[in-house]
Design a protein around this motif. Structure first.
Motif, PDB file in Angstrom:
ATOM      1  N   LYS A 274      38.720  -5.605   0.883  1.00 56.66           N
ATOM      2  CA  LYS A 274      37.782  -6.683   0.568  1.00 56.66           C
ATOM      3  C   LYS A 274      37.799  -6.955  -0.928  1.00 56.66           C
ATOM      4  O   LYS A 274      37.921  -6.036  -1.735  1.00 56.66           O
ATOM      5  CB  LYS A 274      36.360  -6.301   0.997  1.00 56.66           C
ATOM      6  CG  LYS A 274      36.233  -6.131   2.492  1.00 56.66           C
ATOM      7  CD  LYS A 274      34.819  -5.756   2.859  1.00 56.66           C
ATOM      8  CE  LYS A 274      34.723  -5.542   4.364  1.00 56.66           C
ATOM      9  NZ  LYS A 274      33.390  -5.101   4.759  1.00 56.66           N
TER      10      LYS A 274
ATOM     11  N   LYS B 275      29.054 -12.908  -8.143  1.00 55.87           N
ATOM     12  CA  LYS B 275      27.638 -13.229  -8.340  1.00 55.87           C
ATOM     13  C   LYS B 275      27.381 -13.606  -9.786  1.00 55.87           C
ATOM     14  O   LYS B 275      26.621 -14.501 -10.066  1.00 55.87           O
ATOM     15  CB  LYS B 275      26.749 -12.052  -7.944  1.00 55.87           C
ATOM     16  CG  LYS B 275      26.707 -11.823  -6.461  1.00 55.87           C
ATOM     17  CD  LYS B 275      25.620 -10.864  -6.091  1.00 55.87           C
ATOM     18  CE  LYS B 275      25.632 -10.723  -4.578  1.00 55.87           C
ATOM     19  NZ  LYS B 275      24.388 -10.366  -4.040  1.00 55.87           N
TER      20      LYS B 275
ATOM     21  N   ARG C  94      31.343  -1.094  -6.159  1.00 56.63           N
ATOM     22  CA  ARG C  94      31.775  -0.309  -4.994  1.00 56.63           C
ATOM     23  C   ARG C  94      30.574   0.219  -4.222  1.00 56.63           C
ATOM     24  O   ARG C  94      30.550   0.180  -2.996  1.00 56.63           O
ATOM     25  CB  ARG C  94      32.666   0.848  -5.442  1.00 56.63           C
ATOM     26  CG  ARG C  94      34.033   0.381  -5.860  1.00 56.63           C
ATOM     27  CD  ARG C  94      34.893   1.507  -6.286  1.00 56.63           C
ATOM     28  NE  ARG C  94      35.284   2.261  -5.097  1.00 56.63           N
ATOM     29  CZ  ARG C  94      35.924   3.400  -5.128  1.00 56.63           C
ATOM     30  NH1 ARG C  94      36.229   3.951  -6.276  1.00 56.63           N
ATOM     31  NH2 ARG C  94      36.275   3.998  -4.026  1.00 56.63           N
ATOM     32  N   SER C  95      29.556   0.700  -4.924  1.00 57.73           N
ATOM     33  CA  SER C  95      28.380   1.222  -4.230  1.00 57.73           C
ATOM     34  C   SER C  95      27.625   0.089  -3.531  1.00 57.73           C
ATOM     35  O   SER C  95      27.109   0.271  -2.430  1.00 57.73           O
ATOM     36  CB  SER C  95      27.461   2.001  -5.170  1.00 57.73           C
ATOM     37  OG  SER C  95      26.984   1.176  -6.193  1.00 57.73           O
ATOM     38  N   ARG C  96      27.594  -1.090  -4.158  1.00 60.99           N
ATOM     39  CA  ARG C  96      26.949  -2.251  -3.519  1.00 60.99           C
ATOM     40  C   ARG C  96      27.706  -2.640  -2.253  1.00 60.99           C
ATOM     41  O   ARG C  96      27.101  -2.920  -1.215  1.00 60.99           O
ATOM     42  CB  ARG C  96      26.926  -3.426  -4.492  1.00 60.99           C
ATOM     43  CG  ARG C  96      26.138  -4.601  -3.960  1.00 60.99           C
ATOM     44  CD  ARG C  96      26.179  -5.844  -4.794  1.00 60.99           C
ATOM     45  NE  ARG C  96      26.363  -5.696  -6.219  1.00 60.99           N
ATOM     46  CZ  ARG C  96      26.726  -6.698  -7.017  1.00 60.99           C
ATOM     47  NH1 ARG C  96      26.937  -7.913  -6.524  1.00 60.99           N
ATOM     48  NH2 ARG C  96      26.897  -6.513  -8.305  1.00 60.99           N
ATOM     49  N   GLN C  97      29.046  -2.624  -2.324  1.00 55.11           N
ATOM     50  CA  GLN C  97      29.869  -2.974  -1.163  1.00 55.11           C
ATOM     51  C   GLN C  97      29.701  -1.946  -0.043  1.00 55.11           C
ATOM     52  O   GLN C  97      29.615  -2.310   1.125  1.00 55.11           O
ATOM     53  CB  GLN C  97      31.328  -3.099  -1.568  1.00 55.11           C
ATOM     54  CG  GLN C  97      32.192  -3.701  -0.487  1.00 55.11           C
ATOM     55  CD  GLN C  97      33.635  -3.832  -0.945  1.00 55.11           C
ATOM     56  OE1 GLN C  97      34.282  -2.833  -1.164  1.00 55.11           O
ATOM     57  NE2 GLN C  97      34.095  -5.066  -1.078  1.00 55.11           N
ATOM     58  N   GLU C  98      29.658  -0.673  -0.401  1.00 53.05           N
ATOM     59  CA  GLU C  98      29.503   0.380   0.610  1.00 53.05           C
ATOM     60  C   GLU C  98      28.127   0.292   1.278  1.00 53.05           C
ATOM     61  O   GLU C  98      27.993   0.594   2.462  1.00 53.05           O
ATOM     62  CB  GLU C  98      29.705   1.752  -0.026  1.00 53.05           C
ATOM     63  CG  GLU C  98      31.153   2.019  -0.392  1.00 53.05           C
ATOM     64  CD  GLU C  98      31.331   3.242  -1.260  1.00 53.05           C
ATOM     65  OE1 GLU C  98      30.339   3.950  -1.535  1.00 53.05           O
ATOM     66  OE2 GLU C  98      32.487   3.508  -1.660  1.00 53.05           O
ATOM     67  N   ALA C  99      27.111  -0.099   0.531  1.00 49.50           N
ATOM     68  CA  ALA C  99      25.761  -0.241   1.103  1.00 49.50           C
ATOM     69  C   ALA C  99      25.707  -1.363   2.133  1.00 49.50           C
ATOM     70  O   ALA C  99      24.956  -1.274   3.109  1.00 49.50           O
ATOM     71  CB  ALA C  99      24.749  -0.503  -0.012  1.00 49.50           C
ATOM     72  N   ARG C 100      26.533  -2.403   1.922  1.00 50.92           N
ATOM     73  CA  ARG C 100      26.566  -3.510   2.886  1.00 50.92           C
ATOM     74  C   ARG C 100      27.300  -3.146   4.159  1.00 50.92           C
ATOM     75  O   ARG C 100      27.082  -3.743   5.203  1.00 50.92           O
ATOM     76  CB  ARG C 100      27.247  -4.724   2.253  1.00 50.92           C
ATOM     77  CG  ARG C 100      26.361  -5.494   1.337  1.00 50.92           C
ATOM     78  CD  ARG C 100      27.028  -6.781   0.945  1.00 50.92           C
ATOM     79  NE  ARG C 100      27.263  -6.718  -0.496  1.00 50.92           N
ATOM     80  CZ  ARG C 100      28.234  -7.330  -1.130  1.00 50.92           C
ATOM     81  NH1 ARG C 100      29.098  -8.043  -0.470  1.00 50.92           N
ATOM     82  NH2 ARG C 100      28.355  -7.232  -2.419  1.00 50.92           N
ATOM     83  N   SER C 101      28.207  -2.175   4.078  1.00 52.79           N
ATOM     84  CA  SER C 101      29.038  -1.824   5.253  1.00 52.79           C
ATOM     85  C   SER C 101      28.297  -0.973   6.245  1.00 52.79           C
ATOM     86  O   SER C 101      27.358  -0.351   6.076  1.00 52.79           O
ATOM     87  CB  SER C 101      30.272  -1.061   4.789  1.00 52.79           C
ATOM     88  OG  SER C 101      31.046  -1.888   3.954  1.00 52.79           O
TER      89      SER C 101
END
Length: 90
Positions: free
Chosen positions: A38, A54, A83-90
């Motif tokens: 992604k 953003k 990366r942490s923001r993306q992992e939280a969305r997954s």
């Protein structure tokens, strides 16, 4: 003792590889960074700007006085946050 002179692009590739991220060269002044297939952010090395889809981030230009330490710390912090923001969305 051998001196290494890395450009910000070489250093960026090194940082991204170490973090398991992939880089796609879109143009001469445009890189796209991926995490787990992604899009994570767009990076424009000549202007030292990073767009995380953003907001824009202006990075500190490496100079003989500050080396690449400040720039590397900034880009590492932004990458970790995204990366942490993306992992939280997954």
């Amino acid at each position: 003792m051998q001196r290494t002179c890395k450009t910000p692009i070489d250093r960026l590739k090194e940082l991204m590889t170490r973090n398991g991220l992939k880089i796609m060269e879109i143009g001469t002044n445009h890189l796209r960074v991926f995490c787990n297939g992604k899009k994570l952010f767009e990076y424009y090395p000549v202007s030292m700007k990073l767009f995380d889809y953003k907001e824009w981030h202006q990075l500190t230009y490496p100079t003989p006085f500050n080396g690449m330490g400040t720039w590397a710390t900034e880009i590492q912090g932004i990458t970790d946050s995204l990366r942490s923001r993306q992992e939280a969305r997954s």
